[in-house]
Enzyme design. Structure first.
Site, mmCIF file in Angstrom:
data_model
loop_
_atom_site.group_PDB
_atom_site.id
_atom_site.type_symbol
_atom_site.label_atom_id
_atom_site.label_comp_id
_atom_site.label_asym_id
_atom_site.label_seq_id
_atom_site.Cartn_x
_atom_site.Cartn_y
_atom_site.Cartn_z
ATOM 1 N N HIS A 160 0.826 -1.215 0.000
ATOM 2 C CA HIS A 160 0.000 0.000 0.000
ATOM 3 C C HIS A 160 0.852 1.254 0.000
ATOM 4 O O HIS A 160 0.378 2.324 0.355
ATOM 5 C CB HIS A 160 -0.948 0.007 1.204
HETATM 6 FE FE1 FES Z 1 0.051 -1.793 3.821
HETATM 7 FE FE2 FES Z 1 2.681 -2.024 4.038
HETATM 8 S S1 FES Z 1 1.567 -0.313 3.441
HETATM 9 S S2 FES Z 1 1.174 -3.535 4.397
#
Ligand code: FES
Length: 179
Positions: free
Chosen positions: A143
């Site tokens: 993410h």
């Molecule tokens: Fe979501 Fe690393 S940013 S698991």
């Protein structure tokens, strides 16, 4: 030093660079198979085997541990505090000796030892080194969270805290015991 794990069973990782290239010695997995040792056993690692700018990945208690040999040049790339969520690691998990901007014991700043586990949802961040431009540190591909070269998370990331530092101690100049 017979109980120091043999280096051939480990995973050395070279950073993803400015051109997007990445390499890891031997083309092995980022998660080396854990030996038959008890899950809660400590492990001993010889940091002298890690080349400057190189990262070694070990496994302890089922979690990857990143060990990065930083240089003075790499330390100069540490991110300015204003860009970081928790620059002095006041709200992040680490032993007391690592609650500083280097996240390492005094006198051992060249070696960073952190869990390779994103504090958002647990993905494995990639080691990124851009010596000329761009951000360096650990990039989470899941993410997009970004950590600097001390494992400190950037503001605006989904991750709520810096990469956790495991308990460890130096047995001599280069041998560390994790756990
Ligand atoms: Fe979501 Fe690393 S940013 S698991």
């Amino acid at each position: 030093m017979s109980d120091v794990k043999k280096l051939s069973r480990r995973q050395f990782v070279v950073a993803v660079g400015a051109l997007g290239a990445s390499a890891s010695s031997g083309g092995m997995s980022w998660y080396p198979a854990e030996s038959a040792r008890p899950l809660n056993a400590s492990i001993k690692v010889d940091l002298a085997a890690i080349e400057p700018g190189q990262m070694l990945v070990e496994t302890w208690r089922g979690r990857p541990v990143y060990m990065l040999h930083r240089t003075a040049k790499i330390l100069a790339l540490l991110t300015e505090e204003e860009h970081l969520l928790d620059p002095l690691s006041a709200k992040s998990k680490q032993p007391d000796f690592a609650q500083n901007r280097f996240r390492a014991p005094k006198g051992k700043e060249l070696y960073l030892i952190v869990f390779g586990v994103c504090t958002h949802l647990g993905c494995a961040p990639q080691f990124v080194l851009n010596e000329l431009e761009g951000r360096s540190g650990f990039f989470c591909p899941c993410h997009g969270s970004m950590y600097d070269l001390s494992g400190r998370v950037y503001k605006g990331s989904k991750a709520p805290a810096n990469l956790e530092v495991p308990p460890y101690r130096y047995l001599d100049e280069y041998i560390v015991e994790i756990g």
